[in-house]
Every structure is written in structure tokens, then in C-alpha cells.
Design a protein around this motif. Structure first.
Motif, PDB file in Angstrom:
ATOM      1  N   HIS A 160       0.813  -1.219   0.000  1.00 15.20           N
ATOM      2  CA  HIS A 160       0.000   0.000   0.000  1.00 15.20           C
ATOM      3  C   HIS A 160       0.848   1.270   0.000  1.00 15.20           C
ATOM      4  N   HIS A 161       2.096   1.149   0.432  1.00 15.83           N
ATOM      5  CA  HIS A 161       2.999   2.302   0.476  1.00 15.83           C
ATOM      6  C   HIS A 161       4.331   1.909  -0.170  1.00 15.83           C
ATOM      7  N   PRO A 162       4.333   1.702  -1.481  1.00 12.53           N
ATOM      8  CA  PRO A 162       5.556   1.249  -2.158  1.00 12.53           C
ATOM      9  C   PRO A 162       6.650   2.315  -2.114  1.00 12.53           C
ATOM     10  N   GLY A 163       7.867   1.838  -2.197  1.00 11.74           N
ATOM     11  CA  GLY A 163       9.002   2.747  -2.256  1.00 11.74           C
ATOM     12  C   GLY A 163       9.874   2.754  -1.020  1.00 11.74           C
ATOM     13  N   TYR A 164       9.328   2.312   0.102  1.00 10.41           N
ATOM     14  CA  TYR A 164      10.075   2.343   1.362  1.00 10.41           C
ATOM     15  C   TYR A 164      10.767   1.009   1.673  1.00 10.41           C
ATOM     16  N   ASP A 165      10.499  -0.001   0.847  1.00  9.49           N
ATOM     17  CA  ASP A 165      11.147  -1.306   0.971  1.00  9.49           C
ATOM     18  C   ASP A 165      10.811  -2.009   2.286  1.00  9.49           C
ATOM     19  N   TRP A 166       9.588  -1.791   2.790  1.00  7.97           N
ATOM     20  CA  TRP A 166       9.196  -2.388   4.068  1.00  7.97           C
ATOM     21  C   TRP A 166       9.134  -3.907   4.014  1.00  7.97           C
ATOM     22  N   GLY A 167       8.918  -4.458   2.822  1.00  6.07           N
ATOM     23  CA  GLY A 167       8.903  -5.908   2.707  1.00  6.07           C
ATOM     24  C   GLY A 167      10.229  -6.519   3.118  1.00  6.07           C
ATOM     25  N   LYS A 168      11.317  -5.750   2.953  1.00  5.96           N
ATOM     26  CA  LYS A 168      12.645  -6.225   3.330  1.00  5.96           C
ATOM     27  C   LYS A 168      13.097  -5.664   4.678  1.00  5.96           C
ATOM     28  N   ASN A 169      12.943  -4.353   4.871  1.00  5.53           N
ATOM     29  CA  ASN A 169      13.506  -3.756   6.094  1.00  5.53           C
ATOM     30  C   ASN A 169      12.550  -3.747   7.278  1.00  5.53           C
ATOM     31  N   LYS A 170      11.272  -4.122   7.041  1.00  8.28           N
ATOM     32  CA  LYS A 170      10.263  -4.230   8.106  1.00  8.28           C
ATOM     33  C   LYS A 170      10.045  -2.920   8.869  1.00  8.28           C
ATOM     34  N   GLY A 171      10.399  -1.816   8.239  1.00  3.18           N
ATOM     35  CA  GLY A 171      10.195  -0.521   8.864  1.00  3.18           C
ATOM     36  C   GLY A 171      11.409   0.018   9.599  1.00  3.18           C
ATOM     37  N   TYR A 172      12.491  -0.762   9.669  1.00  2.00           N
ATOM     38  CA  TYR A 172      13.707  -0.289  10.332  1.00  2.00           C
ATOM     39  C   TYR A 172      14.388   0.785   9.481  1.00  2.00           C
ATOM     40  N   GLY A 173      15.227   1.577  10.120  1.00  2.00           N
ATOM     41  CA  GLY A 173      15.846   2.720   9.466  1.00  2.00           C
ATOM     42  C   GLY A 173      17.059   2.364   8.632  1.00  2.00           C
ATOM     43  N   THR A 174      16.888   1.536   7.637  1.00  2.00           N
ATOM     44  CA  THR A 174      17.972   1.175   6.734  1.00  2.00           C
ATOM     45  C   THR A 174      18.274   2.344   5.796  1.00  2.00           C
ATOM     46  N   PRO A 175      19.434   2.341   5.142  1.00  2.00           N
ATOM     47  CA  PRO A 175      19.726   3.413   4.184  1.00  2.00           C
ATOM     48  C   PRO A 175      18.645   3.567   3.119  1.00  2.00           C
ATOM     49  N   ALA A 176      18.120   2.441   2.621  1.00  2.00           N
ATOM     50  CA  ALA A 176      17.080   2.512   1.589  1.00  2.00           C
ATOM     51  C   ALA A 176      15.811   3.158   2.134  1.00  2.00           C
TER      52      ALA A 176
END
Length: 207
Positions: free
Chosen positions: A156-172
Motif C-alpha cells: 500500500h505504500h511502495p518505495g520504502y522497501d518495508w517488505g525487506k527492512n520491516k520498517g527499520y531505518g535502513t539506508p534505503a
């Protein structure tokens, strides 16, 4: 080093619930807690602290735990995190997880260094997810449930890579935040989001 066992659980009355949470550190998404009550004669092999397990093993164990144990899941929303802070939102999620169990526990063991503000018999266990089987199982359920939610939010909110980073503050994730701005699922009380909002005051959130 041996994995979690029932050693620290044995002195306590049954039924005993182990409780743990997932998602204190991320910049986005809810915090999720789980409570697990085992029949000690029916425990899946391989249970460990969720952080030590590979994703495939964790997913498989999550299904096996749900097949044989009483499981409760509790969630505290982003709004609740921002309102009462992440510590007490985590406690709230734990309360909800225990309340969601089909049976009332006689004792609750909680991972960490404090218990929620409740009247039920309970004890905190530092590093409990590496020591107690019931807490380790709860860590697996909480992690899997939250990861599933973040994968859905990613769609629902593409672009933040939440599928991989799970919402953590990664560089991406931080790069997407600088380009796209915060969503309604970002935690405004967390420093990176609060600082961003100060710099771009007046800009509407996406989504």
C-alpha cells in the motif's frame, strides 16, 4: 551453548504463558506482541530466539507452534506508540496478547526487564527469548505476525522497501523518506521522522 528450555518455567504453576514483542526499534509500523501457552508434551523441535532463526525455519516453526499451543497476539498502533511512547505501547501490546489467549494463564513470563502494569501473576526474564521455550515461541509468533503486516503495508505504500527492512531505518528506507516523505504509518515520535517533519513543515504526508 544450549537453547531455550522449560528450566526457568518449571517452578511456576500451569498454565504458563510466555510473552515477547517485536517492533520496538522500527521507524514505521505497529509493535506486535505474542503470548504462548504450551502443553509441555507437545513442543515443536528447533524453537529458539526468533533473531537466531533463518526466515524459512521461523515461518515453519510459527505454523507448528500455532498447531499445538494456545496463542494470543496483541498490537499497539502507530498512533498509540506516538501517544504513550514505545515502551508503554509495547506493554499495551503484551497485555492485549495475554487477553487474547483462549485460556487464562496462572503465570506469565515476560521477556525483558519489566512487566506490564497488570494484576496477574508475572515475572520478567532478561534474555528470556534465549532461555525460556514459551517466551522463545512468543518471539517467533510476534516476529512472523509483524513481518506479515509490514509486507502488506509495503504493497500500500511502495518505495520504502518495508517488505525487506520491516520498517527499520535502513539506508534505503531513510533515502525513501527523504524523497517521498513520511506515511501515516511512520512514527512521528521517533527522531528521524520528527526531524524530517521539522525541516519540511507544512508538507502533507503521502498516502
Amino acid at each position: 551453548m544450549s537453547g531455550p528450555s522449560f528450566e526457568l518455567e518449571m517452578p511456576h504453576p500451569m498454565p504458563l504463558a510466555g510473552v515477547d514483542e517485536a517492533g520496538r526499534g522500527p521507524l514505521a509500523g505497529p509493535v506486535v506482541a505474542a503470548a504462548v501457552i504450551f502443553d509441555r508434551g507437545r513442543v515443536p523441535h528447533g524453537i529458539d530466539d526468533s533473531k537466531k532463526l533463518k526466515a524459512t525455519a521461523r515461518a515453519d516453526l510459527c505454523l507448528k507452534i500455532r498447531e499445538v499451543a494456545h496463542v494470543g497476539v496483541g498490537i499497539a498502533t502507530v498512533e498509540e506508540i506516538d501517544d504513550i511512547n514505545i515502551l508503554w505501547a509495547s506493554m499495551l501490546a503484551m497485555e492485549r496478547a495475554v487477553a487474547a489467549l483462549a485460556i487464562e494463564p496462572a503465570m506469565v513470563l515476560v521477556d525483558g526487564n519489566r512487566c506490564p502494569r497488570w494484576t496477574r501473576p508475572s515475572q520478567w526474564v532478561i534474555g528470556g527469548d534465549a532461555l525460556c521455550l514459551s517466551i522463545a515461541a512468543a518471539s517467533i509468533i510476534a516476529k512472523e505476525e509483524r513481518d506479515r503486516m509490514m509486507a502488506e503495508y509495503d504493497a500500500h505504500h511502495p518505495g520504502y522497501d518495508w517488505g525487506k527492512n520491516k520498517g527499520y531505518g535502513t539506508p534505503a528506507h531513510l533515502d525513501a523518506l527523504s524523497r517521498l516523505g513520511p506515511t501515516p504509518l511512520h512514527r512521528r515520535s521517533f527522531a528521524p521522522i520528527a526531524q524530517y517533519s521539522l525541516f519540511v513543515a507544512g508538507r502533507s504526508p503521502v498516502g
